[in-house]
Design a protein around this motif. Sequence first.
Motif, PDB file in Angstrom:
ATOM      1  N   ASP A 140      -3.617  10.485  36.060  1.00  0.00           N
ATOM      2  CA  ASP A 140      -3.477  10.307  37.507  1.00  0.00           C
ATOM      3  C   ASP A 140      -3.657   8.824  37.815  1.00  0.00           C
ATOM      4  OD1 ASP A 140      -3.128  12.988  37.858  1.00  0.00           O
ATOM      5  OD2 ASP A 140      -5.132  13.375  38.663  1.00  0.00           O
ATOM      6  N   GLU A 141      -2.774   8.268  38.658  1.00  0.00           N
ATOM      7  CA  GLU A 141      -2.887   6.869  39.031  1.00  0.00           C
ATOM      8  C   GLU A 141      -2.895   6.725  40.549  1.00  0.00           C
ATOM      9  OE1 GLU A 141      -0.953   4.415  35.292  1.00  0.00           O
ATOM     10  OE2 GLU A 141       0.233   4.634  37.127  1.00  0.00           O
ATOM     11  N   GLU A 142      -3.749   5.828  41.030  1.00  0.00           N
ATOM     12  CA  GLU A 142      -3.777   5.447  42.441  1.00  0.00           C
ATOM     13  C   GLU A 142      -3.555   3.945  42.519  1.00  0.00           C
ATOM     14  OE1 GLU A 142      -7.312   6.690  44.394  1.00  0.00           O
ATOM     15  OE2 GLU A 142      -7.023   8.819  43.936  1.00  0.00           O
ATOM     16  N   ILE A 143      -2.666   3.523  43.409  1.00  0.00           N
ATOM     17  CA  ILE A 143      -2.287   2.118  43.489  1.00  0.00           C
ATOM     18  C   ILE A 143      -2.497   1.606  44.910  1.00  0.00           C
ATOM     19  CG2 ILE A 143      -0.401   0.455  43.206  1.00  0.00           C
ATOM     20  CD1 ILE A 143       0.859   2.454  41.249  1.00  0.00           C
ATOM     21  N   ARG A 144      -3.128   0.442  45.010  1.00  0.00           N
ATOM     22  CA  ARG A 144      -3.288  -0.225  46.298  1.00  0.00           C
ATOM     23  C   ARG A 144      -3.019  -1.724  46.107  1.00  0.00           C
ATOM     24  NH1 ARG A 144      -8.799   2.242  49.122  1.00  0.00           N
ATOM     25  NH2 ARG A 144      -8.145   4.431  49.141  1.00  0.00           N
ATOM     26  N   ASP A 173     -17.659   5.687  42.872  1.00  0.00           N
ATOM     27  CA  ASP A 173     -16.284   6.189  42.849  1.00  0.00           C
ATOM     28  C   ASP A 173     -15.818   6.482  41.432  1.00  0.00           C
ATOM     29  OD1 ASP A 173     -16.306   3.423  42.302  1.00  0.00           O
ATOM     30  OD2 ASP A 173     -14.195   3.231  42.875  1.00  0.00           O
ATOM     31  N   ASP A 217      -9.977   0.965  35.580  1.00  0.00           N
ATOM     32  CA  ASP A 217      -9.878   0.243  36.844  1.00  0.00           C
ATOM     33  C   ASP A 217      -9.240  -1.112  36.548  1.00  0.00           C
ATOM     34  OD1 ASP A 217     -10.148  -0.846  39.335  1.00  0.00           O
ATOM     35  OD2 ASP A 217     -12.301  -0.513  39.506  1.00  0.00           O
ATOM     36  N   ARG A 259      -6.631   4.507  37.073  1.00  0.00           N
ATOM     37  CA  ARG A 259      -6.005   5.576  36.287  1.00  0.00           C
ATOM     38  C   ARG A 259      -7.096   6.462  35.680  1.00  0.00           C
ATOM     39  NH1 ARG A 259      -3.713   2.534  33.130  1.00  0.00           N
ATOM     40  NH2 ARG A 259      -5.119   2.607  31.350  1.00  0.00           N
ATOM     41  N   ARG A 265     -14.958  10.319  39.613  1.00  0.00           N
ATOM     42  CA  ARG A 265     -13.738  10.617  38.860  1.00  0.00           C
ATOM     43  C   ARG A 265     -14.062  11.168  37.476  1.00  0.00           C
ATOM     44  NH1 ARG A 265      -9.330   7.729  41.404  1.00  0.00           N
ATOM     45  NH2 ARG A 265     -10.159   6.409  43.074  1.00  0.00           N
ATOM     46  N   LEU A 317      -5.010  -0.773  40.402  1.00  0.00           N
ATOM     47  CA  LEU A 317      -4.550   0.515  39.886  1.00  0.00           C
ATOM     48  C   LEU A 317      -5.722   1.207  39.195  1.00  0.00           C
ATOM     49  CD1 LEU A 317      -1.237   1.171  37.972  1.00  0.00           C
ATOM     50  CD2 LEU A 317      -3.383   2.110  37.138  1.00  0.00           C
TER      51      LEU A 317
END
Length: 262
Positions: free
Chosen positions: A202-206, A135, A245, A231, A139, A229
């Motif tokens: 770009d950020e993805e948050i879980r 993953d 990460d 980024r 990116r 998170l």
Amino acid sequence: MSSLPSGLLGALDPTSDRAVFRQIADQLREAIDKGRLREGAKLPSESELVEHYSVSRMTVRNSLSILQGEGLVLSEHGRGVFVRMRPPVRRLASDRFARRHREQGKSAFTVEAEAAGSRSEVDSLEVREERPAPDIAARLGTTRSVLARRRRYLLDHRPVEFAVSYIPLDLARDTPIAEPNPGPGGIYARLEELGHRLDHFDEEIRARMPTPSEAKALQLASGVPVIRLIRTAYDTEGRAVEVCDTVMAADAYVLAYQLPAT
């Protein structure tokens, strides 16, 4: 008659279909949420709660177990049960990576800590070359080895997050980015000095529950979740120059964002 301070806790509702131990937990939680029991404060003892509610000691222990499972309280052997200290760090997504901070020699975490009036530290630092997970490779747009920078962040001596930055080797090798201390402003300042002016992130948050190793590294109480998170930093040419990460203690952060309405 109850020996507890007036107004601290109420009475049980005998008509409720909610179990007694859950009603007690509800009242203690409300006292914490509304500040009647502040962070670091000692909860009433088991004996005081038994007397106040006219219930068994096991019922009281079940109530306290619920609060411990939610991460609201900590039990200290021989001392009692205390409201957990939960210092928040406000992360300003629209501001913490601003170029002016890098020009002042400040990393994003330093900016966050200063905004919270706290002292920041970094420990458990490791820098090495490795193959990224699929993953991360996707990116970055490469399956080749990258430079990985692992570190744990502390706020007022308390671990609050750990992060791994992955940077393409053609950008990082034989530069200060590969050093334990990359210098003022961190790796983003070095990337820009190398000609990779940052354009956007770009950020993805879980949110999820921590793994055993994460709970140990962040010294998390039972019931405290983590925020993951991821980024990705892009330069003005559209290239992904870093993926970070990060795993954060959820009770230590407030994620605050400003979103345009147009």
